[in-house]
Design a protein around this motif. Sequence first.
Motif, PDB file in Angstrom:
ATOM      1  N   THR A  21       0.825  -1.212   0.000  1.00 35.60           N
ATOM      2  CA  THR A  21       0.000   0.000   0.000  1.00 35.60           C
ATOM      3  C   THR A  21       0.860   1.263   0.000  1.00 35.60           C
ATOM      4  OG1 THR A  21      -0.053   0.141   2.405  1.00 35.60           O
ATOM      5  CG2 THR A  21      -1.786  -1.209   1.346  1.00 35.60           C
ATOM      6  N   VAL A  22       0.204   2.374  -0.272  1.00 37.77           N
ATOM      7  CA  VAL A  22       0.846   3.678  -0.177  1.00 37.77           C
ATOM      8  C   VAL A  22       1.394   3.872   1.241  1.00 37.77           C
ATOM      9  CG1 VAL A  22       0.370   6.172  -0.152  1.00 37.77           C
ATOM     10  CG2 VAL A  22      -0.438   4.767  -2.059  1.00 37.77           C
ATOM     11  N   ASP A  26       5.170   4.701   2.206  1.00 40.40           N
ATOM     12  CA  ASP A  26       5.422   5.891   3.012  1.00 40.40           C
ATOM     13  C   ASP A  26       6.326   5.537   4.205  1.00 40.40           C
ATOM     14  OD1 ASP A  26       4.717   8.772   3.695  1.00 40.40           O
ATOM     15  OD2 ASP A  26       4.005   7.746   5.508  1.00 40.40           O
ATOM     16  N   ILE A  37       6.259   9.590   1.508  1.00 45.01           N
ATOM     17  CA  ILE A  37       6.384   8.831   0.259  1.00 45.01           C
ATOM     18  C   ILE A  37       6.957   9.729  -0.837  1.00 45.01           C
ATOM     19  CG2 ILE A  37       3.975   9.303  -0.399  1.00 45.01           C
ATOM     20  CD1 ILE A  37       3.938   6.448  -1.648  1.00 45.01           C
ATOM     21  N   VAL A  42       0.615   5.889  -7.120  1.00 44.04           N
ATOM     22  CA  VAL A  42       0.964   4.475  -7.001  1.00 44.04           C
ATOM     23  C   VAL A  42      -0.166   3.640  -7.589  1.00 44.04           C
ATOM     24  CG1 VAL A  42       1.528   2.595  -5.404  1.00 44.04           C
ATOM     25  CG2 VAL A  42       2.319   4.920  -4.909  1.00 44.04           C
ATOM     26  N   TYR A  44      -1.806   0.070  -7.745  1.00 46.82           N
ATOM     27  CA  TYR A  44      -1.906  -1.230  -7.077  1.00 46.82           C
ATOM     28  C   TYR A  44      -2.065  -2.331  -8.115  1.00 46.82           C
ATOM     29  CZ  TYR A  44      -2.594   1.004  -2.455  1.00 46.82           C
ATOM     30  OH  TYR A  44      -2.457   1.700  -1.287  1.00 46.82           O
ATOM     31  N   HIS A  50      -3.591   5.339  -6.679  1.00 46.37           N
ATOM     32  CA  HIS A  50      -3.678   5.958  -5.358  1.00 46.37           C
ATOM     33  C   HIS A  50      -2.707   7.128  -5.249  1.00 46.37           C
ATOM     34  CE1 HIS A  50      -6.094   2.619  -3.752  1.00 46.37           C
ATOM     35  NE2 HIS A  50      -5.495   1.985  -4.737  1.00 46.37           N
ATOM     36  N   GLY A  52      -0.010   9.582  -3.661  1.00 46.68           N
ATOM     37  CA  GLY A  52       1.077   9.537  -2.694  1.00 46.68           C
ATOM     38  C   GLY A  52       1.367  10.966  -2.273  1.00 46.68           C
TER      39      GLY A  52
END
Length: 140
Positions: A21-22, A26, A37, A42, A44, A50, A52
């Motif tokens: 995951t972000v 991070d 991050i 990003v 997935y 998603h 960052g």
Amino acid sequence: MRKIDKIILHCAATPEGKDYTVAQIDQWHRARGFNGIGYHLVIYRDGSVHPGRSLSKAGAHCTGQNANSIGVCYIGGCASDGKTPKDTRTPAQRTALASLVKDLLRQYPGATVHGHNEFAAKACPSFNVKSWLPTVGIKQ
């Protein structure tokens, strides 16, 4: 507002078939001394995109290129051993990456698209960006 002239593609250098995951990225980046991050976006494994780091802020993803670039990262990039570079993009990631890059090029006309490996002695993003671009209808 930052002047964006490059979109730089990355892999997370994570083992194929595993989700991250972000928030995890991070944590990794903070552990390396970053202030969060380093990537702006990003992708997935399911193809979802998603946020960052804010697009308004310089990234921390490519030494010497952060001020005027956007860093896009896909989860994966290594074989199951977690070390050997491998293009592990899922079909959903491939679709999402092409769509995202096209959207970013519309938002930032004149920007060029690069793999991290064009600026650093790394395999990242574990595929040849310059040969991939024409296959998804992007001309440089």
